[in-house]
Scaffold this motif. Structure first.
Motif, PDB file in Angstrom:
ATOM      1  N   GLY A  38      50.608  60.041  66.715  1.00  0.00           N
ATOM      2  CA  GLY A  38      50.027  58.827  65.927  1.00  0.00           C
ATOM      3  C   GLY A  38      48.332  59.080  65.862  1.00  0.00           C
ATOM      4  O   GLY A  38      47.467  58.388  65.243  1.00  0.00           O
ATOM      5  N   ARG A  39      47.929  60.088  66.707  1.00  0.00           N
ATOM      6  CA  ARG A  39      46.372  60.171  66.976  1.00  0.00           C
ATOM      7  C   ARG A  39      45.779  61.103  65.932  1.00  0.00           C
ATOM      8  O   ARG A  39      46.473  62.030  65.381  1.00  0.00           O
ATOM      9  N   ARG A  40      44.701  60.738  65.221  1.00  0.00           N
ATOM     10  CA  ARG A  40      43.822  61.477  64.084  1.00  0.00           C
ATOM     11  C   ARG A  40      43.118  62.549  64.753  1.00  0.00           C
ATOM     12  O   ARG A  40      42.346  62.210  65.638  1.00  0.00           O
ATOM     13  N   VAL A  41      43.126  63.755  64.579  1.00  0.00           N
ATOM     14  CA  VAL A  41      42.420  64.820  65.341  1.00  0.00           C
ATOM     15  C   VAL A  41      41.936  65.903  64.423  1.00  0.00           C
ATOM     16  O   VAL A  41      42.508  66.133  63.294  1.00  0.00           O
ATOM     17  N   LEU A  42      41.148  66.598  65.069  1.00  0.00           N
ATOM     18  CA  LEU A  42      40.462  67.871  64.329  1.00  0.00           C
ATOM     19  C   LEU A  42      41.050  69.128  65.168  1.00  0.00           C
ATOM     20  O   LEU A  42      41.284  69.111  66.302  1.00  0.00           O
ATOM     21  N   ALA A  43      41.313  70.063  64.097  1.00  0.00           N
ATOM     22  CA  ALA A  43      41.866  71.402  65.171  1.00  0.00           C
ATOM     23  C   ALA A  43      41.677  72.412  64.134  1.00  0.00           C
ATOM     24  O   ALA A  43      41.342  72.529  62.797  1.00  0.00           O
ATOM     25  N   ASN A  44      41.684  73.535  64.701  1.00  0.00           N
ATOM     26  CA  ASN A  44      41.623  75.065  64.226  1.00  0.00           C
ATOM     27  C   ASN A  44      43.015  75.390  64.427  1.00  0.00           C
ATOM     28  O   ASN A  44      43.377  75.857  65.429  1.00  0.00           O
ATOM     29  N   PRO A  45      43.982  75.605  63.152  1.00  0.00           N
ATOM     30  CA  PRO A  45      45.276  75.968  63.455  1.00  0.00           C
ATOM     31  C   PRO A  45      45.232  77.268  64.130  1.00  0.00           C
ATOM     32  O   PRO A  45      44.572  78.057  64.046  1.00  0.00           O
ATOM     33  N   ALA A  46      46.579  77.445  64.704  1.00  0.00           N
ATOM     34  CA  ALA A  46      46.889  78.730  65.365  1.00  0.00           C
ATOM     35  C   ALA A  46      47.454  79.609  64.241  1.00  0.00           C
ATOM     36  O   ALA A  46      49.040  79.172  64.135  1.00  0.00           O
ATOM     37  N   LEU A  47      46.904  80.512  63.632  1.00  0.00           N
ATOM     38  CA  LEU A  47      47.553  81.480  62.498  1.00  0.00           C
ATOM     39  C   LEU A  47      48.503  82.104  63.347  1.00  0.00           C
ATOM     40  O   LEU A  47      48.646  82.433  64.770  1.00  0.00           O
ATOM     41  N   PRO A  48      49.940  82.356  62.938  1.00  0.00           N
ATOM     42  CA  PRO A  48      49.963  82.347  61.341  1.00  0.00           C
ATOM     43  C   PRO A  48      50.137  80.881  60.724  1.00  0.00           C
ATOM     44  O   PRO A  48      50.619  80.966  59.528  1.00  0.00           O
ATOM     45  N   TYR A  49      50.507  79.808  61.476  1.00  0.00           N
ATOM     46  CA  TYR A  49      50.601  78.667  60.900  1.00  0.00           C
ATOM     47  C   TYR A  49      49.750  77.639  60.661  1.00  0.00           C
ATOM     48  O   TYR A  49      49.144  76.828  61.296  1.00  0.00           O
ATOM     49  N   GLY A  50      48.715  78.275  59.648  1.00  0.00           N
ATOM     50  CA  GLY A  50      47.589  77.596  59.028  1.00  0.00           C
ATOM     51  C   GLY A  50      47.675  76.287  58.419  1.00  0.00           C
ATOM     52  O   GLY A  50      48.654  75.572  58.479  1.00  0.00           O
ATOM     53  N   GLY A  51      46.464  75.573  57.931  1.00  0.00           N
ATOM     54  CA  GLY A  51      46.294  74.260  57.640  1.00  0.00           C
ATOM     55  C   GLY A  51      46.733  74.097  56.273  1.00  0.00           C
ATOM     56  O   GLY A  51      46.877  72.947  55.633  1.00  0.00           O
ATOM     57  N   PHE A  52      46.925  75.065  55.232  1.00  0.00           N
ATOM     58  CA  PHE A  52      47.275  74.765  53.864  1.00  0.00           C
ATOM     59  C   PHE A  52      48.973  74.799  54.095  1.00  0.00           C
ATOM     60  O   PHE A  52      49.667  75.571  53.226  1.00  0.00           O
ATOM     61  N   ALA A  53      49.473  73.515  54.412  1.00  0.00           N
ATOM     62  CA  ALA A  53      50.957  73.149  54.506  1.00  0.00           C
ATOM     63  C   ALA A  53      50.778  71.853  54.844  1.00  0.00           C
ATOM     64  O   ALA A  53      50.066  71.334  55.216  1.00  0.00           O
ATOM     65  N   GLU A  54      52.118  71.373  55.019  1.00  0.00           N
ATOM     66  CA  GLU A  54      52.314  69.940  55.339  1.00  0.00           C
ATOM     67  C   GLU A  54      52.112  69.676  56.943  1.00  0.00           C
ATOM     68  O   GLU A  54      51.988  68.763  57.396  1.00  0.00           O
ATOM     69  N   TYR A  55      52.478  70.981  57.643  1.00  0.00           N
ATOM     70  CA  TYR A  55      52.481  70.845  59.083  1.00  0.00           C
ATOM     71  C   TYR A  55      51.961  72.247  59.611  1.00  0.00           C
ATOM     72  O   TYR A  55      52.140  73.212  58.919  1.00  0.00           O
ATOM     73  N   ALA A  56      50.995  72.136  60.634  1.00  0.00           N
ATOM     74  CA  ALA A  56      50.412  73.083  61.345  1.00  0.00           C
ATOM     75  C   ALA A  56      50.404  73.161  62.902  1.00  0.00           C
ATOM     76  O   ALA A  56      50.940  72.318  63.233  1.00  0.00           O
ATOM     77  N   VAL A  57      50.126  74.397  63.361  1.00  0.00           N
ATOM     78  CA  VAL A  57      50.364  74.330  64.840  1.00  0.00           C
ATOM     79  C   VAL A  57      48.818  74.569  65.361  1.00  0.00           C
ATOM     80  O   VAL A  57      47.965  75.057  64.856  1.00  0.00           O
ATOM     81  N   ALA A  58      48.632  73.873  66.505  1.00  0.00           N
ATOM     82  CA  ALA A  58      47.304  74.087  67.273  1.00  0.00           C
ATOM     83  C   ALA A  58      47.331  73.913  68.690  1.00  0.00           C
ATOM     84  O   ALA A  58      48.441  73.459  69.273  1.00  0.00           O
ATOM     85  N   PRO A  76      47.275  80.551  55.464  1.00  0.00           N
ATOM     86  CA  PRO A  76      45.553  80.399  55.618  1.00  0.00           C
ATOM     87  C   PRO A  76      45.176  78.829  56.000  1.00  0.00           C
ATOM     88  O   PRO A  76      46.281  78.011  55.929  1.00  0.00           O
ATOM     89  N   GLY A  77      44.220  78.651  56.354  1.00  0.00           N
ATOM     90  CA  GLY A  77      43.607  77.296  56.588  1.00  0.00           C
ATOM     91  C   GLY A  77      43.215  77.120  57.950  1.00  0.00           C
ATOM     92  O   GLY A  77      44.210  76.951  58.620  1.00  0.00           O
ATOM     93  N   VAL A  78      41.961  77.420  58.309  1.00  0.00           N
ATOM     94  CA  VAL A  78      41.395  77.347  59.512  1.00  0.00           C
ATOM     95  C   VAL A  78      40.853  76.331  60.149  1.00  0.00           C
ATOM     96  O   VAL A  78      40.458  76.045  61.394  1.00  0.00           O
ATOM     97  N   GLU A  79      40.824  75.217  59.374  1.00  0.00           N
ATOM     98  CA  GLU A  79      40.144  73.835  59.832  1.00  0.00           C
ATOM     99  C   GLU A  79      40.940  72.825  59.362  1.00  0.00           C
ATOM    100  O   GLU A  79      40.919  72.446  57.949  1.00  0.00           O
ATOM    101  N   ILE A  80      41.459  71.705  60.098  1.00  0.00           N
ATOM    102  CA  ILE A  80      42.117  70.533  59.508  1.00  0.00           C
ATOM    103  C   ILE A  80      41.701  69.343  60.414  1.00  0.00           C
ATOM    104  O   ILE A  80      41.378  69.271  61.273  1.00  0.00           O
ATOM    105  N   CYS A  81      42.031  68.175  59.557  1.00  0.00           N
ATOM    106  CA  CYS A  81      42.465  66.717  60.155  1.00  0.00           C
ATOM    107  C   CYS A  81      43.760  66.622  60.174  1.00  0.00           C
ATOM    108  O   CYS A  81      44.500  66.639  59.118  1.00  0.00           O
ATOM    109  N   GLY A  82      44.152  66.397  61.299  1.00  0.00           N
ATOM    110  CA  GLY A  82      45.670  66.366  61.235  1.00  0.00           C
ATOM    111  C   GLY A  82      46.118  65.095  62.283  1.00  0.00           C
ATOM    112  O   GLY A  82      45.227  64.415  62.792  1.00  0.00           O
ATOM    113  N   GLU A  83      47.468  64.867  62.351  1.00  0.00           N
ATOM    114  CA  GLU A  83      48.038  63.644  62.949  1.00  0.00           C
ATOM    115  C   GLU A  83      48.950  64.085  64.197  1.00  0.00           C
ATOM    116  O   GLU A  83      49.852  64.983  63.835  1.00  0.00           O
ATOM    117  N   THR A  84      48.979  63.837  65.261  1.00  0.00           N
ATOM    118  CA  THR A  84      49.684  64.083  66.384  1.00  0.00           C
ATOM    119  C   THR A  84      51.197  63.310  66.076  1.00  0.00           C
ATOM    120  O   THR A  84      51.073  62.383  65.434  1.00  0.00           O
TER     121      THR A  84
END
Length: 325
Positions: free
Chosen positions: A73-93, A62-70
């Motif tokens: 090195g860009r800092r971005v906002l994303a809604n991760p593409a489940l099943p790889y949600g944001g409550f992890a060290e890496y997510a997919v969007a 789970p984890g549908v809303e993150i601030c992540g880093e590409t």
């Protein structure tokens, strides 16, 4: 990498497990993002319970809303593409849907800007047409969704009435800028709203709660008022009496923010630009009440599920190592 996995549906604290898993591989048109902060939303609890409109295959993170880093090195906002949600060290969007993180906000604040504030902006401006000088009533005003609507309402020049449950949340609502705060546990909401508006009622009502909150809304909405239905955190979906809407001459507006991603994605970008500008001048600032390390995610999601939080809780993986959020 470490990620929280849900292997069966149930209460978040019971079904979320922190595991070592393979780092996901992004598909075509997707990005791998290092999670800098993941905001906890009520839909995360619904996902765990199997009650959300989207039901990813088990196991999922789970984890549908993150601030992540590409990776560049860009800092971005994303809604991760489940099943790889944001409550992890890496997510997919999806690459087309990532947005630049506002420089005025730290990682946890930025993670909390996306869904709640976009929902508030679309609800108040796109759907309800809130105007300066109007009265806005916000249910659950101290919560994550409600606090965003309060700030956006004040930024738009509205008079804001916040309804909350308990003295602690009432204090938070006042700090957020509510002109009038009503504690539903200690006061009669209908009577208090009528008193605060001289009997006229509220022009716009923002309701992420449903149930009894909606019933109250129908009794205090003004002539030509608009009730924006955002969600049903109470667990009860109301059945509006349409003859009542006709007799009192008010509108009931549904808001499914996620549809704009497919129906009109350019509006998502426009909204983000508006929110970024508001954040830059300090008109809005997500209320992050707690920052927890990755290991604390399950307990935090359960707190959101139980409705005992104010503002937002952010999961910040770097806190495991004692780094600043």
């Amino acid at each position: 990498m470490q990620a929280w996995q849900v292997h069966e549906n149930g209460e978040p604290s019971e079904v979320m497990r922190l595991e070592d898993v393979e780092t996901p591989t992004p598909g075509d048109g997707q990005l791998l993002l290092k999670v800098r902060a993941a905001n906890i939303n009520f839909p995360d609890a619904l996902l765990c319970r199997g009650h959300y409109q989207v039901r990813p295959p088990l196991p999922f993170t789970p984890g549908v809303e993150i601030c992540g880093e590409t990776e560049d090195g860009r800092r971005v906002l994303a809604n991760p593409a489940l099943p790889y949600g944001g409550f992890a060290e890496y997510a997919v969007a999806d690459a087309a849907a990532v947005l630049p993180a506002p420089e005025a906000l730290d990682d946890a604040e930025a993670a909390a800007l996306h869904i709640g504030y976009q929902t508030g902006w679309f609800g108040l401006h796109r759907r309800a047409g809130l105007e300066a000088g109007e009265t806005l009533l916000v249910h659950a005003a101290a919560g994550g969704v409600g606090s965003a609507a309060v700030q956006l309402g004040k930024a738009a020049g509205a008079r804001v009435i916040g309804v909350v449950g308990g003295a602690d949340k009432a204090a938070v609502a006042r700090e957020l800028g509510c002109d009038v705060v009503i504690d539903r546990r200690a006061e009669d909401v209908i009577g208090a709203v009528k008193e605060a508006t001289g009997g006229r009622g509220a022009d716009v009502i923002y309701d992420p709660v449903g149930g009894e909150a909606y019933a109250q809304s129908a009794k205090v909405v003004a002539f030509e008022g608009r009730i924006v239905v955002v969600g049903f955190a109470s667990g009860t979906i109301p059945s509006p009496a349409l003859n009542h809407a006709l007799v009192k001459n008010y509108s009931i507006l549904g808001l499914h923010w996620g549809l704009y991603n497919t129906k009109n994605p350019k509006l998502i970008q426009h909204c983000h630009e508006q929110l970024t500008e508001l954040a830059a001048r300090g008109a809005i600032k997500p209320l992050v009440s707690e920052r927890v390390p990755l290991s604390g995610a399950a307990v935090a999601v359960q707190k959101v599920a139980d409705g005992v939080t104010t503002g937002r809780i952010a999961v910040v993986p770097s806190l495991e190592n004692g780094a600043a959020a």
